[in-house]
Enzyme design. Structure first.
Site, PDB file in Angstrom:
ATOM      1  CG  ASP A  44      -0.363  -0.082   2.517  1.00  0.00           C
ATOM      2  OD1 ASP A  44       0.879  -0.229   2.589  1.00  0.00           O
ATOM      3  OD2 ASP A  44      -1.094   0.006   3.530  1.00  0.00           O
ATOM      4  CD  GLU A  89       7.590  -0.390   7.742  1.00  0.00           C
ATOM      5  OE1 GLU A  89       6.619  -1.087   7.388  1.00  0.00           O
ATOM      6  OE2 GLU A  89       7.809   0.748   7.291  1.00  0.00           O
ATOM      7  CG  ASP A 103       0.438  -4.072   2.074  1.00  0.00           C
ATOM      8  OD1 ASP A 103       0.537  -4.976   2.921  1.00  0.00           O
ATOM      9  OD2 ASP A 103       1.297  -3.184   1.920  1.00  0.00           O
ATOM     10  CD  GLU A 140       0.227  -1.513   7.957  1.00  0.00           C
ATOM     11  OE1 GLU A 140      -0.165  -0.692   8.823  1.00  0.00           O
ATOM     12  OE2 GLU A 140       0.806  -1.160   6.907  1.00  0.00           O
ATOM     13  CE  LYS A 182       3.107  -6.134   3.918  1.00  0.00           C
ATOM     14  NZ  LYS A 182       2.648  -4.933   4.641  1.00  0.00           N
TER      15      LYS A 182
HETATM   16  O1  KIV Z   1       3.538  -1.125   1.696  1.00  0.00           O
HETATM   17  C1  KIV Z   1       4.705  -1.529   1.728  1.00  0.00           C
HETATM   18  O2  KIV Z   1       5.526  -1.265   0.836  1.00  0.00           O
HETATM   19  C2  KIV Z   1       5.099  -2.339   2.869  1.00  0.00           C
HETATM   20  C3  KIV Z   1       6.574  -2.623   3.041  1.00  0.00           C
HETATM   21  C4  KIV Z   1       7.276  -1.417   3.506  1.00  0.00           C
HETATM   22  C5  KIV Z   1       6.813  -3.790   3.919  1.00  0.00           C
HETATM   23  O3  KIV Z   1       4.290  -2.741   3.639  1.00  0.00           O
END
Ligand code: KIV
Length: 252
Positions: free
Chosen positions: A43, A181, A82, A114, A112
């Protein structure tokens, strides 16, 4: 073809996992053919593709557009997408619907999201539908307004212990990997040792099972962003600007 099973074998063998972001067909094709293991449709597209200050504005439809374009360019790498802010935090049914849309409309391999314990129910529901989930702990940019800064997370013991607890919860729930991260290297190394699933770091030191970077940052397209952990592998800003300058000179 890289699968989640291949990644867990890589961890067992001590073979490091390489991961980069991509947001479009042409870049994903190059990155895949170069031999990357995992492509993340991050994202971070909200920042580097759309020019927003944060990752919050990008929508589920926009992520699906980017992800479907990436998937069309990839033959070997595992493609992870994401879930954008607002597409899974409401409740676990909404989270599952968003994840199903991503899988159906993009043909990606995994999603993915968070967070830890606070979104566990959503993670469990998505996993029980057969969708592979990658976790993301530490600095979670969708919570930037809560943190108030992009500085390193989990330096204090209480936050560090919560992170370790969350990593174990994600593993027990059935996540196939976790991104950590911007946390202290020693803490990231501890998590990588304690959990049996691959731990991929960004600004989390070398004691993890793999590394991820935003492709615009590592290629030097984005000159303004230069955190300490970022290693630049090229100065593409200068290359493109030079080529455009030469073209303009030729035309004139
Ligand atoms: O959105 C993204 O690029 C990420 C990475 C920084 C792991 O989540």
């Amino acid at each position: 073809m890289v699968t989640t099973h291949v990644l867990s074998e890589m961890k067992l063998k001590g073979e490091k996992i390489s991961m980069l972001t991509s947001y479009d067909y042409s870049m994903a094709r190059i990155v895949d053919q170069a031999g990357i293991d995992v492509i993340l449709v991050g994202d971070s597209a909200s920042n580097v593709m759309a020019g927003h200050e944060t990752t919050l504005p990008i929508t589920l439809d926009q992520m699906i557009y980017h992800a479907a374009s990436v998937v069309r360019g990839v033959k070997r790498a595992l493609v992870v997408v994401d879930m954008p802010f607002g597409s899974y935090q409401g409740n676990s049914k909404e989270a599952l619907n968003s994840a199903i849309r991503i899988m159906k409309e993009t043909a990606a391999d995994a999603i993915k999201l968070e967070g830890g314990e606070e979104i566990l129910e959503s993670i469990q529901r998505i996993l029980s539908a057969g969708i592979p989930v990658m976790g993301h702990l530490g600095l979670t940019p969708q919570s930037i307004h809560k943190f108030g800064t992009y500085a390193i997370r989990a330096k204090k013991e209480e936050e560090a212990e919560k992170l370790v607890h969350d990593a174990h919860l994600l593993e027990e729930a059935g996540c196939f990997a976790i991104v950590l991260e911007k946390i202290p290297a020693a803490l990231a190394a501890r998590v990588a040792q304690e959990v049996s699933i691959p731990v991929i770091g960004i600004g989390a030191g070398g004691g993890v099972d793999g590394q991820v970077l935003v492709i615009h940052d590592m290629l030097g397209i984005n000159q303004e962003f230069s955190p300490r952990f970022l290693r630049r592998y090229h100065n593409l800003y200068a290359e493109i600007s030079g080529a455009v300058g030469n073209y303009i000179a030729d035309v004139k």
